[in-house]
Design a protein around this motif. Structure first.
Motif, PDB file in Angstrom:
ATOM      1  N   ASN A  94      -9.111  10.303  -1.334  1.00  0.00           N
ATOM      2  CA  ASN A  94      -7.664  10.536  -1.322  1.00  0.00           C
ATOM      3  C   ASN A  94      -6.994  10.116  -0.019  1.00  0.00           C
ATOM      4  N   SER A  95      -7.785   9.780   0.983  1.00  0.00           N
ATOM      5  CA  SER A  95      -7.234   9.448   2.294  1.00  0.00           C
ATOM      6  C   SER A  95      -6.754   8.002   2.334  1.00  0.00           C
ATOM      7  N   VAL A  96      -5.503   7.812   2.719  1.00  0.00           N
ATOM      8  CA  VAL A  96      -4.968   6.450   2.860  1.00  0.00           C
ATOM      9  C   VAL A  96      -5.837   5.647   3.813  1.00  0.00           C
ATOM     10  N   ASN A  97      -6.299   6.291   4.874  1.00  0.00           N
ATOM     11  CA  ASN A  97      -7.056   5.581   5.895  1.00  0.00           C
ATOM     12  C   ASN A  97      -8.468   5.223   5.453  1.00  0.00           C
ATOM     13  N   SER A  98      -9.002   5.920   4.471  1.00  0.00           N
ATOM     14  CA  SER A  98     -10.368   5.642   4.034  1.00  0.00           C
ATOM     15  C   SER A  98     -10.451   4.441   3.105  1.00  0.00           C
ATOM     16  N   ASN A  99      -9.537   4.338   2.165  1.00  0.00           N
ATOM     17  CA  ASN A  99      -9.635   3.211   1.227  1.00  0.00           C
ATOM     18  C   ASN A  99      -8.295   2.820   0.624  1.00  0.00           C
ATOM     19  N   GLY A 100      -7.204   3.134   1.319  1.00  0.00           N
ATOM     20  CA  GLY A 100      -5.888   2.855   0.770  1.00  0.00           C
ATOM     21  C   GLY A 100      -5.048   1.970   1.668  1.00  0.00           C
ATOM     22  N   SER A 101      -3.757   1.930   1.354  1.00  0.00           N
ATOM     23  CA  SER A 101      -2.819   1.136   2.144  1.00  0.00           C
ATOM     24  C   SER A 101      -1.453   1.794   2.109  1.00  0.00           C
ATOM     25  N   TRP A 102      -0.707   1.675   3.194  1.00  0.00           N
ATOM     26  CA  TRP A 102       0.676   2.126   3.239  1.00  0.00           C
ATOM     27  C   TRP A 102       1.564   1.070   2.584  1.00  0.00           C
ATOM     28  N   LEU A 103       2.749   1.478   2.181  1.00  0.00           N
ATOM     29  CA  LEU A 103       3.705   0.508   1.653  1.00  0.00           C
ATOM     30  C   LEU A 103       4.144  -0.446   2.760  1.00  0.00           C
ATOM     31  N   VAL A 104       4.466  -1.669   2.379  1.00  0.00           N
ATOM     32  CA  VAL A 104       4.891  -2.671   3.361  1.00  0.00           C
ATOM     33  C   VAL A 104       6.101  -2.186   4.156  1.00  0.00           C
ATOM     34  N   THR A 105       7.041  -1.507   3.491  1.00  0.00           N
ATOM     35  CA  THR A 105       8.271  -1.061   4.154  1.00  0.00           C
ATOM     36  C   THR A 105       8.137   0.313   4.798  1.00  0.00           C
ATOM     37  N   ASN A 106       6.934   0.851   4.854  1.00  0.00           N
ATOM     38  CA  ASN A 106       6.738   2.191   5.398  1.00  0.00           C
ATOM     39  C   ASN A 106       7.324   2.397   6.798  1.00  0.00           C
TER      40      ASN A 106
END
Length: 355
Positions: A263-275
């Motif tokens: 569930n961690s963005v930092n483990s296997n995800g990505s933030w939105l480009v416009t974040n």
């Protein structure tokens, strides 16, 4: 893509995106095994025999439902407890560092609540994987709301611990929320400062302007597509050599069994480009002096790339305040290394000041 280069410039805390891959990159076999394991276990640490843990939900002022874990010491008796709200790092979830902090502080006699910020983890909010200096500040206040309504909590004795990028939001929350009696941070990051000015304030006006122009154009694309575009994977799927040491450190926490969580963005995800947009124009800590006369404790590693944030806040803040530099420690050491994190100091600080 120019926009990706800009995100690297404005936010070193995006954890080395320049070295990452697109968020749709397939997980390799090792990562799939980690995901399966953590989906069964859910937490990156073992539940202590000395505490209880309960999944709870509560709403913030914007109507977003937040998910948290409430930790209580066993055999606590009938007296009301001092309480702590805990969140961070930026892009992490409650099953990682904040939950570990919450558990250890509960073992030491506090009622503690670790929560997932809005739009991440098990908390609500759409679209996913976006952050807001305002809404994430409010998330802390909502957690204080929740704790203050519990019969076993003394609502006059509530403090906050913020870790990494959520520490800036924690300080911002305490400045505005006079119910909070004391605040501590570890490995603090001011996300608005790093996104708007770059690491060590190295961003030029030309770079800032170009980046904002690119993200503004991205909004047209998102509006046309009906959904916001995801940026690259936060951390690379694997290390190839030559990465900055801070990327290696983050990878060794978020992308190994030590700290991986699906569930961690930092483990296997990505933030939105416009974040970064809202962070570019809304400085978090303009009212840092208004935390006083409530005490502030800032903790940073001697060798942490983020150390300057804590040192600068210490210079800006009014008394009472204290800055502790942990010898030889790097940024992520204060995520989970229980022999490095000064829990004795945190316990003494809050027991003294939650009165």
């Amino acid at each position: 893509m120019k926009i990706l280069k800009f995100i690297v410039i404005v936010s070193i805390m995006m954890l080395g995106q320049a070295y990452g891959q697109n968020s749709k990159t397939k997980l390799n076999k090792k990562e799939k095994n980690m995901e399966t394991s953590n989906n069964q276990d859910h937490y990156t640490f073992k539940l202590s025999d000395n505490v209880t843990r309960e999944n709870v939900t509560f709403k913030n002022r914007y109507g977003i439902t937040l998910a948290g874990d409430l930790y209580l010491p066993k055999n606590r008796g009938k007296e009301t407890l001092s309480a702590l709200v805990i969140s961070g790092p930026f892009g992490a979830v409650k099953e990682q560092s904040s939950g570990l902090y919450a558990q250890i502080m509960a073992e030491r006699g506090f009622a503690t609540l670790a929560f997932d910020p809005s739009y991440t983890g098990e908390s609500g909010g759409m679209p996913r994987n976006v952050a807001s200096p305002d809404i994430n500040t409010e998330d802390f206040g909502a957690a204080v709301d929740y704790l203050g309504l519990q019969k076993f909590v003394n609502r006059e004795r509530i403090g906050i611990i913020g870790i990494c990028g959520m520490a800036g939001m924690a300080l911002n929350a305490v400045a505005v929320d006079k119910r909070v009696k004391a605040v501590a941070t570890t490995s603090m990051y001011d996300m608005t400062r790093v996104m708007s000015k770059g690491y060590n304030d190295s961003m030029t006006l030309e770079q800032r302007t170009a980046g904002l122009e690119q993200m503004s154009e991205q909004r047209w694309k998102d509006a046309e597509n009906g959904t916001p575009a995801a940026g690259p994977r936060v951390l690379p799927a694997k290390l190839v050599g030559g990465e900055p040491q801070f990327v290696v450190d983050y990878f060794n926490y978020y992308c190994t069994p030590r700290g991986f969580h699906p569930n961690s963005v930092n483990s296997n995800g990505s933030w939105l480009v416009t974040n970064p947009l809202s962070f570019m124009n809304m400085p978090l800590l303009s009212y840092i002096k208004e935390i006083s006369p409530r005490p502030m404790l800032l903790i940073a590693g001697e060798n942490a790339h983020s150390r300057y944030f804590s040192e600068d806040i210490y210079k800006m803040a009014a008394e009472p305040k204290e800055l502790i530099i942990i010898p030889d420690a790097v940024h992520v050491d204060l995520y989970d290394k229980v022999d490095v994190i000064p829990f004795d100091k945190l316990e003494a600080f809050f027991k003294k000041n939650l009165i």
